[in-house]
Design an enzyme around this catalytic site. Structure first.
Site, PDB file in Angstrom:
ATOM      1  N   HIS A   1       0.835  -1.279  -0.032  1.00 50.90           N
ATOM      2  CA  HIS A   1       0.132  -0.042  -0.021  1.00 50.90           C
ATOM      3  C   HIS A   1       0.913   1.325  -0.028  1.00 50.90           C
ATOM      4  O   HIS A   1       0.614   2.027  -0.904  1.00 50.90           O
ATOM      5  CB  HIS A   1      -0.820   0.065   1.152  1.00 50.90           C
TER       6      HIS A   1
ATOM      7  N   LYS B   1     -17.668  -7.950   7.017  1.00 46.88           N
ATOM      8  CA  LYS B   1     -16.978  -8.756   7.883  1.00 46.88           C
ATOM      9  C   LYS B   1     -16.423  -7.979   9.161  1.00 46.88           C
ATOM     10  O   LYS B   1     -15.919  -6.656   9.083  1.00 46.88           O
ATOM     11  CB  LYS B   1     -15.781  -9.671   7.231  1.00 46.88           C
TER      12      LYS B   1
ATOM     13  N   ARG C   1      -1.536  -5.769  -8.843  1.00 49.60           N
ATOM     14  CA  ARG C   1      -0.101  -6.596  -8.724  1.00 49.60           C
ATOM     15  C   ARG C   1      -0.080  -7.652  -9.601  1.00 49.60           C
ATOM     16  O   ARG C   1       1.030  -7.581 -10.484  1.00 49.60           O
ATOM     17  CB  ARG C   1      -0.589  -7.325  -7.145  1.00 49.60           C
TER      18      ARG C   1
END
Ligand code: PNS
Length: 159
Positions: free
Chosen positions: A18, A42, A91
């Site tokens: 990040h 969640k 990525r």
């Protein structure tokens, strides 16, 4: 006119991957707002206020970067902050499917806001918050994947 971008994510926990994207984004835009989404379904791994505090400490070296949290739609947050760009890191090609769907959904929600993708450095192309959580859970060396303030939070995490 100032060019302001939003770098949104869960950052649960923030990683060196990040920070790599933040550094690139800080070099490209006049202002970069790191926006921590706090409406995940969640239960979080780290509380959102802890993530905000740790990320704020990490971005101090870039004066044009600040950290905020948001609820609700990302495009609404971007509009409120007069930002026309959503920054996301890619990525590997496996990220593409998910990112493509979210970018198109956001475009449908607000066609004036563009999603811009930055390629993450290959050094961290394997790295994800889920990897950090698993390595930490299994007692491995997670400290190599996260900046110091985040490592402290993980070490002191209440389970
Ligand atoms: O790092 P992540 O977990 O992939 O980040 C996801 C995040 C927070 C960027 C995404 O879930 C988000 O934008 N949530 C806000 C709700 C929203 O705007 N959804 C519309 C896009 S489908």
């Amino acid at each position: 006119m100032k060019h302001r971008a939003i770098y949104p994510g869960s950052f649960d926990p923030p990683t060196f991957g990040h920070l790599d994207i933040i550094e690139r984004g800080a070099g490209l835009y006049d202002e970069l707002i790191v926006a921590i989404g706090s409406n995940s379904e969640k239960a979080p791994y780290l509380p959102v206020e802890q993530r905000k505090a740790a990320l704020s400490e990490c971005v101090q070296k870039w004066p044009n970067v600040r950290v905020e949290t948001f609820n609700g739609l990302l495009v609404d947050f971007a509009t409120q902050h007069q930002a026309m760009v959503l920054l996301r890191g890619l990525r590997a090609i496996s990220d593409y499917d998910y990112e493509f769907r979210i970018a198109l959904a956001n475009r449908r929600l607000n066609p004036q806001i563009e999603t811009v993708f930055l390629i993450a450095t290959e050094e961290f192309s394997f790295l994800a918050s889920s990897v950090v959580r698993e390595v930490a859970r299994l007692g491995g060396n997670y400290q190599q994947f996260v900046p110091e303030p985040v490592a402290k939070l993980i070490a002191n995490r209440q389970v």
